[in-house]
Design an enzyme around this catalytic site. Structure first.
Site, PDB file in Angstrom:
ATOM      1  N   MET A   1       0.851  -1.198   0.000  1.00 12.76           N
ATOM      2  CA  MET A   1       0.000   0.000   0.000  1.00 12.76           C
ATOM      3  C   MET A   1       0.888   1.251   0.000  1.00 12.76           C
ATOM      4  O   MET A   1       0.444   2.347   0.357  1.00 12.76           O
ATOM      5  CB  MET A   1      -0.935  -0.004   1.200  1.00 12.76           C
ATOM      6  CG  MET A   1      -1.866  -1.236   1.191  1.00 12.76           C
ATOM      7  SD  MET A   1      -3.502  -0.947   1.854  1.00 12.76           S
ATOM      8  CE  MET A   1      -3.117  -0.508   3.537  1.00 12.76           C
TER       9      MET A   1
ATOM     10  N   HIS B   1       9.243  -3.571   3.451  1.00 16.07           N
ATOM     11  CA  HIS B   1       8.829  -3.822   2.068  1.00 16.07           C
ATOM     12  C   HIS B   1      10.028  -4.216   1.204  1.00 16.07           C
ATOM     13  O   HIS B   1       9.948  -5.104   0.357  1.00 16.07           O
ATOM     14  CB  HIS B   1       8.191  -2.570   1.463  1.00 16.07           C
ATOM     15  CG  HIS B   1       6.929  -2.132   2.129  1.00 16.07           C
ATOM     16  ND1 HIS B   1       6.864  -1.033   2.950  1.00 16.07           N
ATOM     17  CD2 HIS B   1       5.675  -2.649   2.102  1.00 16.07           C
ATOM     18  CE1 HIS B   1       5.616  -0.877   3.381  1.00 16.07           C
ATOM     19  NE2 HIS B   1       4.869  -1.843   2.888  1.00 16.07           N
TER      20      HIS B   1
ATOM     21  N   SER C   1       6.376  -0.667  10.189  1.00 16.16           N
ATOM     22  CA  SER C   1       5.013  -0.494   9.695  1.00 16.16           C
ATOM     23  C   SER C   1       4.870   0.912   9.166  1.00 16.16           C
ATOM     24  O   SER C   1       5.439   1.864   9.735  1.00 16.16           O
ATOM     25  CB  SER C   1       4.010  -0.711  10.828  1.00 16.16           C
ATOM     26  OG  SER C   1       2.744  -0.170  10.464  1.00 16.16           O
TER      27      SER C   1
END
Lengths: 320, 320
Positions: free
Chosen positions: B35, B42, B226
């Site tokens: 996202m 990531h 996060s």
């Protein structure tokens, strides 16, 4: 045309391998999903598929996921030998008949084989439709728990009396699409709601597959062909003609009469007087399947009715 | 290694065309769905993907289908420019960045353009989850109504406080799989339940895609990375370390203590005393995510807790 011997495939991996090999050779693949016990209606779907793709795969699989435990899964007719004879002689032929044994059995899956050591039952059934309604798949506790829901379209018409039906259809079609990887899939418009649901699913989930709707095939007396017709007694069969008769009458009447109430009442009367028990008789928008009171655009008159122990469906598009 | 400029694709058709062209050249494709607002976590997924496929597609799409209207869709952080810089410099590089605008917008669909002449509102929203709970997609009335449900696994842990979350995740991942057509997809084990749900969905729906789970990336102080961490004040960030601290403590303690109640109570106490508000703290079977009372096999301790307005999740696998 000479009879063509189709290749019979039962394993998922082999099926996908065949499709990928053919695609790499520049061939397009058309899928005709069936539950077997084939009749001329199915054969017309195959002929339609020939217009859209180089090669034809017919799947034969009676899907437990779309039957509730109280429905007719165990008595659903089957005749694989007869089906193969028909498929051999269909004009243009069939390249592959895909006859999987059980598409919800994951016991050969290594992930599944890992025994749960923490003392819980292993995986268990899915949660049903959230209203405690389950299909034959969950009843058997296969561990399958993923379902594709077309949440609005699945609710009306057949969805009212068959709450797990379209969930099961959308899910098995998704599985077949992932296994066969077709370019085109052909569905009969006799199952009108099913056809619209698959179209919507394909759009909403971005499947790269063209969905073709194929016209209803009728016997010379007007009865829409269905594998379930075999269960009708000769008497019931005569009575069942009231469905197609009342649909044709409504279509003719709709030229002068656009109030749906009267068209529906007339059909219900005809069928009931013939000895049928109406499940539903609805005139709905062709696209969104919402009930219509006055016909102002393309609609479809959908009827489901019981004759004895057999539930039949039929429909007619009305474009005024 | 020299920076590699990824191809940026926004259109579905172009994305699929690229994948098919590459596959026809014998290349395998790895997908890393994100996202955006990328961080080292990531980038570690991308490095994992390089182990499994020739080419890498990273998707960046904040999926409204997994947010309820009361959740933080509007404040979810984004920085496409920063993301692109990171993707250029990731070891091994990225071949395509797929940044679709709106994956639920079907207005260009000719089927959809057919105006409904029968006076019903056109298509409307789907039915929600059957309990009146809707996502931001239905709130906007996009007409999208098909959802993939992993009915049992979606209910526990994060599913309790986020009832539309996993329905939205399973659906968008299905859409991305159909558009990108990858051979492999990599998911972070930080979202442990999500990873297991996608694994189960892939098995149940017969996707021909390998799902790889990639280990959690932590900051040097132990905080799981996060995108939401950016919303933590420095004070909240300090407090939030209580989650990973209590998970590590439980993992060490589990060697001598297999009663889950005590392990959980201790973690809840640590986090609450630090100023966090527990959403859940559960020790569950690694496979079926069912709650476990005594550790007899592989389990995972999953925690969700609020610090200020930020909800964080973390977990640790315990294999004894």
């Amino acid at each position: 045309m000479a009879a063509k011997e189709p290749l019979v495939i039962t394993a998922k991996d082999e099926m996908r391998k065949w499709s990928r090999k053919m695609r790499s050779q520049g061939k397009s693949i058309g899928l005709v999903p069936t539950m077997g016990y084939l009749h001329q209606g199915h054969l017309s779907l195959i002929q339609e598929a020939h217009k859209h793709s180089h090669l034809i795969v017919v799947s034969i699989y009676v899907n437990p996921g779309q039957f509730s435990p109280s429905e007719d899964l165990s008595t659903y007719p089957s005749d694989l030998h007869g089906d193969m004879l028909k498929l051999k002689s269909v004009p243009g032929g069939v390249d592959v008949v895909f006859c999987p044994k059980n598409l919800y059995d994951y016991n050969n899956d290594s992930d599944e084989k890992q025994k749960n050591k923490n003392g819980n039952e292993n995986l268990g059934a899915g949660g049903g439709d959230g209203n405690g309604v389950v299909s034959c798949v969950e009843e058997k506790g296969s561990g399958h728990e993923t379902w594709v829901r077309v949440e609005r379209l699945e609710k009306g018409l057949c969805g009212k009396s068959r709450p797990v039906f379209f969930r099961g259809v959308a899910t098995i079609v998704t599985k077949l699409f992932h296994i066969v990887e077709p370019d085109v899939a052909v569905f009969g418009k006799k199952d009108y709601q099913q056809w619209r649901i698959i179209q919507r699913m394909v759009r909403d989930l971005d499947f790269a597959i063209e969905i073709v709707g194929s016209e209803i095939t009728r016997d010379s007396d007007g009865l829409a062909l269905s594998s379930r017709n075999v269960h009708l007694s000769p008497e019931e069969r005569q009575k069942a003609l009231s469905i197609s008769r009342s649909l044709s009458k409504a279509k003719a009447a709709a030229k002068g009469q656009v109030k749906c109430r009267e068209l529906k009442d007339s059909a219900i009367l005809t069928i009931t007087q013939a000895g049928g028990r109406i499940d539903y008789a609805e005139i709905v928008d062709q696209e969104n399947l919402k009930s219509v009171e006055e016909i102002k655009g393309p609609v479809v008159f959908c009827i489901a009715a019981w004759f004895g122990k057999v539930r039949l469906i039929d429909n007619m598009e009305i474009d005024i």
